[in-house]
Design an enzyme around this catalytic site. Sequence first.
Site, PDB file in Angstrom:
ATOM      1  N   HIS A  68      60.921  18.503  21.695  1.00 56.77           N
ATOM      2  CA  HIS A  68      61.018  17.060  21.920  1.00 56.77           C
ATOM      3  C   HIS A  68      61.545  16.819  23.338  1.00 56.77           C
ATOM      4  CE1 HIS A  68      61.217  13.002  20.229  1.00 56.77           C
ATOM      5  NE2 HIS A  68      62.414  12.848  20.761  1.00 56.77           N
ATOM      6  N   SER A 125      59.991   9.310  22.851  1.00 57.50           N
ATOM      7  CA  SER A 125      60.754   9.193  21.617  1.00 57.50           C
ATOM      8  C   SER A 125      60.865   7.717  21.199  1.00 57.50           C
ATOM      9  CB  SER A 125      62.125   9.851  21.803  1.00 57.50           C
ATOM     10  OG  SER A 125      62.776  10.027  20.581  1.00 57.50           O
TER      11      SER A 125
END
Length: 343
Positions: free
Chosen positions: A324, A185
């Site tokens: 994610h 991320s």
Amino acid sequence: MLNLISERQIPQLLPREQMLSIMLENVYGYIPPKPDNISFEVKKNIIPNFCAGKAICNRITATCELGGRIFSFPFYATLPEDGKKHPFFVHINFRPDIPDRYQPTEELIDNGFAVFTLYYKDVTNDDNDFTSGLAGILYPDGIRKNNTDPGKLAMWAWASHRVMDYAETLSDKLDLNNAIVCGHSRLGKTALLAAATDGRFAFSYSNDSGCSGAAIARGTRGETVKRIGEVFPFWFCENYLKFADKEYDMPFDQHYLVASIAPAKVLIGSASEDLWADPIAEQLCCFAASDAFKKGFICPDREANIGEEFFDGDIGYHLRKGLHYFGREDWNKLIKFVNQHRR
């Protein structure tokens, strides 16, 4: 997908140093200077019998002098105890935990790697407070003066460079020709920036880094420059904020960052349901950066299918099912890519 490069008016590649300068000036700010002096304090074997006794885990405190001011931060080194030299990961991590629930440390050791773990908030807070940690050393009054002054991503990248400074003192234990910087991320963005600005890294892995990381901004289906600049302006230099809703006016796109890592190798990992990071835009970035590498992105001219990996070039890409997340499957893909390309 190659037609999307022209359809989205993605800028052509430039010489490496020019691309990197554009990205530093317009997105991240210039990396803080190297310390005037640096020293390391090592606390050995902080977890007895770690990894079933196959490795030793040490806590290192780096103390850096910059312009007469002192800044210290910790990181961890997990080193196999077999007398061999090992390739190693520098994992810029979201958590201070050792062992870490999302970093399969014993599996990395079993696959022949050492691993350094750097908790990003030990360097500076993940917020608009520019008095914390390294930010407070650079900006004693907590205020950035210039539009190209570094944001937090550049500071976290700087800290990964200091981990490499320490790694170089362990040439009897580490294979310094095969250092890998990795993150997920926002820390995947950081890992790309760290490798682009430090040639000691032979590999960089960006997992689900998305906007301002490994995703092309033009035509994105996910996070935009405007949105990321509104929520996380402190990650970037102030120049970046002027491109809100103006992606097609930018004299760059994110392939410039990936291309700046050449000749080191790059692996980009995407997740099929992580639409905010936009897997298509991340794969497109690999295509757009390809020509900067001796052996670029080797992939059919189409979108990747879930479960596919394209590892034959100096840029690799994989798309896994799911959300994610930086998990065991991603780590195993990274191990495979490194073993295929290590020097």
